[in-house]
Design a protein around this motif. Structure first.
Motif, PDB file in Angstrom:
ATOM      1  N   ALA A   1      13.496  89.310   3.178  1.00  0.00           N
ATOM      2  CA  ALA A   1      14.742  88.556   3.279  1.00  0.00           C
ATOM      3  C   ALA A   1      15.908  89.399   2.787  1.00  0.00           C
ATOM      4  O   ALA A   1      15.861  89.942   1.674  1.00  0.00           O
ATOM      5  N   VAL A   2      16.951  89.494   3.583  1.00  0.00           N
ATOM      6  CA  VAL A   2      18.121  90.301   3.224  1.00  0.00           C
ATOM      7  C   VAL A   2      18.755  89.791   1.939  1.00  0.00           C
ATOM      8  O   VAL A   2      19.170  90.569   1.078  1.00  0.00           O
ATOM      9  N   ASP A   3      18.816  88.465   1.786  1.00  0.00           N
ATOM     10  CA  ASP A   3      19.537  87.918   0.631  1.00  0.00           C
ATOM     11  C   ASP A   3      18.792  88.074  -0.693  1.00  0.00           C
ATOM     12  O   ASP A   3      19.280  87.646  -1.735  1.00  0.00           O
ATOM     13  N   ASP A   4      17.614  88.728  -0.687  1.00  0.00           N
ATOM     14  CA  ASP A   4      16.943  89.084  -1.940  1.00  0.00           C
ATOM     15  C   ASP A   4      17.653  90.243  -2.639  1.00  0.00           C
ATOM     16  O   ASP A   4      17.406  90.497  -3.818  1.00  0.00           O
ATOM     17  N   TYR A   5      18.548  90.917  -1.931  1.00  0.00           N
ATOM     18  CA  TYR A   5      19.163  92.143  -2.432  1.00  0.00           C
ATOM     19  C   TYR A   5      20.659  91.938  -2.654  1.00  0.00           C
ATOM     20  O   TYR A   5      21.339  91.285  -1.862  1.00  0.00           O
ATOM     21  N   ALA A   6      21.136  92.522  -3.734  1.00  0.00           N
ATOM     22  CA  ALA A   6      22.546  92.351  -4.099  1.00  0.00           C
ATOM     23  C   ALA A   6      23.478  93.025  -3.109  1.00  0.00           C
ATOM     24  O   ALA A   6      24.588  92.545  -2.865  1.00  0.00           O
ATOM     25  N   THR A   7      23.046  94.142  -2.542  1.00  0.00           N
ATOM     26  CA  THR A   7      23.883  94.879  -1.597  1.00  0.00           C
ATOM     27  C   THR A   7      23.065  95.272  -0.378  1.00  0.00           C
ATOM     28  O   THR A   7      21.821  95.290  -0.415  1.00  0.00           O
ATOM     29  N   LEU A   8      23.757  95.617   0.688  1.00  0.00           N
ATOM     30  CA  LEU A   8      23.075  96.066   1.898  1.00  0.00           C
ATOM     31  C   LEU A   8      22.345  97.384   1.645  1.00  0.00           C
ATOM     32  O   LEU A   8      21.253  97.602   2.185  1.00  0.00           O
ATOM     33  N   ASP A   9      22.916  98.239   0.807  1.00  0.00           N
ATOM     34  CA  ASP A   9      22.270  99.520   0.487  1.00  0.00           C
ATOM     35  C   ASP A   9      20.917  99.304  -0.184  1.00  0.00           C
ATOM     36  O   ASP A   9      19.945 100.015   0.104  1.00  0.00           O
ATOM     37  N   GLU A  10      20.824  98.318  -1.078  1.00  0.00           N
ATOM     38  CA  GLU A  10      19.550  98.025  -1.743  1.00  0.00           C
ATOM     39  C   GLU A  10      18.518  97.515  -0.737  1.00  0.00           C
ATOM     40  O   GLU A  10      17.340  97.893  -0.790  1.00  0.00           O
ATOM     41  N   PHE A  11      18.961  96.666   0.158  1.00  0.00           N
ATOM     42  CA  PHE A  11      18.062  96.180   1.205  1.00  0.00           C
ATOM     43  C   PHE A  11      17.553  97.331   2.058  1.00  0.00           C
ATOM     44  O   PHE A  11      16.347  97.447   2.327  1.00  0.00           O
ATOM     45  N   LEU A  12      18.462  98.193   2.489  1.00  0.00           N
ATOM     46  CA  LEU A  12      18.088  99.315   3.349  1.00  0.00           C
ATOM     47  C   LEU A  12      17.134 100.276   2.651  1.00  0.00           C
ATOM     48  O   LEU A  12      16.191 100.786   3.266  1.00  0.00           O
ATOM     49  N   ALA A  13      17.373 100.506   1.380  1.00  0.00           N
ATOM     50  CA  ALA A  13      16.495 101.412   0.627  1.00  0.00           C
ATOM     51  C   ALA A  13      15.065 100.857   0.610  1.00  0.00           C
ATOM     52  O   ALA A  13      14.090 101.612   0.772  1.00  0.00           O
ATOM     53  N   HIS A  14      14.942  99.548   0.423  1.00  0.00           N
ATOM     54  CA  HIS A  14      13.601  98.955   0.375  1.00  0.00           C
ATOM     55  C   HIS A  14      12.921  98.979   1.747  1.00  0.00           C
ATOM     56  O   HIS A  14      11.758  99.386   1.863  1.00  0.00           O
ATOM     57  N   VAL A  15      13.627  98.569   2.773  1.00  0.00           N
ATOM     58  CA  VAL A  15      12.991  98.467   4.084  1.00  0.00           C
ATOM     59  C   VAL A  15      12.625  99.851   4.625  1.00  0.00           C
ATOM     60  O   VAL A  15      11.613 100.012   5.323  1.00  0.00           O
ATOM     61  N   LYS A  16      13.425 100.856   4.301  1.00  0.00           N
ATOM     62  CA  LYS A  16      13.088 102.226   4.711  1.00  0.00           C
ATOM     63  C   LYS A  16      11.840 102.723   3.983  1.00  0.00           C
ATOM     64  O   LYS A  16      11.008 103.440   4.546  1.00  0.00           O
ATOM     65  N   LYS A  17      11.689 102.309   2.740  1.00  0.00           N
ATOM     66  CA  LYS A  17      10.501 102.686   1.963  1.00  0.00           C
ATOM     67  C   LYS A  17       9.259 102.013   2.546  1.00  0.00           C
ATOM     68  O   LYS A  17       8.200 102.640   2.677  1.00  0.00           O
ATOM     69  N   VAL A  18       9.374 100.750   2.902  1.00  0.00           N
ATOM     70  CA  VAL A  18       8.256 100.028   3.512  1.00  0.00           C
ATOM     71  C   VAL A  18       7.861 100.681   4.829  1.00  0.00           C
ATOM     72  O   VAL A  18       6.679 100.780   5.167  1.00  0.00           O
ATOM     73  N   ASN A  19       8.842 101.158   5.559  1.00  0.00           N
ATOM     74  CA  ASN A  19       8.597 101.804   6.848  1.00  0.00           C
ATOM     75  C   ASN A  19       7.767 103.082   6.699  1.00  0.00           C
ATOM     76  O   ASN A  19       6.939 103.399   7.560  1.00  0.00           O
ATOM     77  N   LYS A  20       7.927 103.785   5.590  1.00  0.00           N
ATOM     78  CA  LYS A  20       7.280 105.084   5.396  1.00  0.00           C
ATOM     79  C   LYS A  20       5.934 104.999   4.679  1.00  0.00           C
ATOM     80  O   LYS A  20       5.024 105.788   4.954  1.00  0.00           O
ATOM     81  N   GLU A  21       5.800 104.070   3.738  1.00  0.00           N
ATOM     82  CA  GLU A  21       4.619 104.040   2.877  1.00  0.00           C
ATOM     83  C   GLU A  21       3.578 103.040   3.382  1.00  0.00           C
ATOM     84  O   GLU A  21       3.827 101.836   3.424  1.00  0.00           O
ATOM     85  N   LYS A  22       2.416 103.548   3.732  1.00  0.00           N
ATOM     86  CA  LYS A  22       1.356 102.728   4.321  1.00  0.00           C
ATOM     87  C   LYS A  22       0.943 101.575   3.410  1.00  0.00           C
ATOM     88  O   LYS A  22       0.861 100.417   3.851  1.00  0.00           O
ATOM     89  N   ASP A  23       0.652 101.859   2.149  1.00  0.00           N
ATOM     90  CA  ASP A  23       0.174 100.812   1.241  1.00  0.00           C
ATOM     91  C   ASP A  23       1.217  99.715   1.049  1.00  0.00           C
ATOM     92  O   ASP A  23       0.879  98.521   0.993  1.00  0.00           O
TER      93      ASP A  23
END
Length: 392
Positions: free
Chosen positions: A306-328
């Motif tokens: 959920a986007v609204d879990d993050y205070a800023t768009l940058d924080e959201f993007l940092a998390h989703v990009k990490k999920v995209n790369k890390e298998k576990d």
């Protein structure tokens, strides 16, 4: 006269006993044959405490024939038994839908599809003046109040049939239930089948909640999203909501890790088939605008982002990009599949529930109700279309 076990018995008394037994058996047979069983199941989309297919959800064992008169069409198309009771074929044995005006007087319920409702016509005025006790007038809608306000006059409607959990007849696009026994899931196969990042298939590009503006900003900040349909590239047989059931859509979306499941409006319980299908056979991680709407429907927190879990768009993007790369980390969003089951409802499941609810005529007569202002019920404080604005 003879003695059996120390008790005196005569053939006269024995004959009377047999006769009484026959009468009692006939009475019980008539009772169980003619009196409808009150179903204890809230709705046909629910499943019991097992891992059974939802299509086998229990229906009343003893039923009476039910006729639903559809007084409107469905976005201009006929409302038929074959189409709208397709998800519960057993119910068709005792429930049917008709659009023949000649059957209005014999109907067990009268149903109106809100988008096709024209209350000022002579036909509807006649229905309002000739209504009968115990025959509920039902208003059906799949749309959020942002997209379509309810039209009927005061006290015209007795029951609502919508995606809202507090409707008189619940007609969700989908739901999720906890399995009694965990199942095996090949998580590695899910990871290995993902070759692309994120996608979105949509036909409605301009919405009050500014979802497309947010999606474009996410793309501008370096997160790849392939857009299909009216808002992006055209794909034969896949564009638009009418083709969501096409195998082409499944083939198009399944290679992606994420699916943009932002609805066209942010309203109570308004979670459409695009979210449920993204979870189900498309095996993606849905990205939504606000967690509240999904949490309220019982969806596990780890099933979506959920986007609204993050205070800023940058924080959201940092998390989703990490999920995209890390298998576990990516597969942690699929662990829920071992203990939960998605049930696709498509909004039509309400018809099956309605047929069952109409079995209990005594309850309907003893519990009359009507909506003084059904439009207020549908819309008042139900939506917040400003969630995306924080990130734009």
């Amino acid at each position: 006269m003879s003695q059996i076990g120390g008790a005196t018995c005569t053939w006269r008394y024995l004959g009377r006993f047999v006769t009484l037994g026959i009468y009692a058996s006939v009475a019980l047979f008539v009772w169980y044959t003619l009196v409808p069983t009150r179903s204890k199941h809230k709705d046909s989309i629910a499943i019991n405490n097992n891992n059974a297919d939802p299509a086998t959800a229990l229906i009343p064992v003893h039923t009476k024939n039910v006729v639903i008169y559809a007084a409107t069409k469905f976005f201009g198309h006929p409302i038929t038994t074959e189409r709208f009771l397709a998800t519960c074929p057993d119910v068709q044995n005792y429930c049917r839908i008709t659009q023949e005006e000649s059957e209005f007087d014999n109907a067990d319920a009268v149903l109106f599809h809100n988008a096709d409702y024209r209350g000022s016509t002579d036909k509807f005025k006649k229905m309002k003046s000739q209504r009968k006790p115990g025959v509920p007038y039902v208003l059906w809608s799949l749309e959020s109040p942002t997209n379509d306000m309810f039209r009927p006059d005061s006290h015209m409607i007795n029951w609502t049939m919508t995606y809202r959990t507090d409707s008189d007849v619940w007609a969700p696009y989908g739901t999720i239930v906890k399995l009694k026994n965990p199942v095996e899931v090949d998580l590695n196969a899910i990871w290995e089948g993902k070759t692309k990042t994120a996608t979105w298939l949509a036909s409605n590009c301009i919405t009050q909640n500014h979802r497309f503006d947010l999606i474009k900003k996410i793309i501008d900040n370096g997160f790849e999203i392939d857009i299909w349909g009216n808002c992006g590239k055209q794909v034969s047989q896949c564009a638009g909501v009418d083709n969501q059931e096409s195998p082409c859509v499944l083939e198009l979306i399944k290679p992606y890790k994420f699916y943009i499941s932002m609805e066209n409006s942010n309203c109570k319980d308004y979670v459409t088939e695009k979210f449920w299908k993204a979870l189900n056979d498309r095996m993606t991680i849905p990205i939504v605008l606000a967690r509240k709407y999904y949490k309220d429907l019982g969806v596990p927190d780890s099933a979506y982002i959920a986007v609204d879990d993050y205070a800023t768009l940058d924080e959201f993007l940092a998390h989703v990009k990490k999920v995209n790369k890390e298998k576990d980390l990516f597969l942690s969003y699929h662990q829920w599949r071992k203990e939960w089951k998605v049930i696709i409802g498509s909004g039509f499941s309400g018809w099956c529930t309605l047929c069952n609810k109409l079995q209990d005529k005594d309850y309907i007569l003893k519990n009359p109700k009507s909506y003084k202002d059904v439009a207020w019920w549908h819309s008042f404080e139900m939506c917040n279309n400003q969630i995306a604005s924080k990130y734009l």
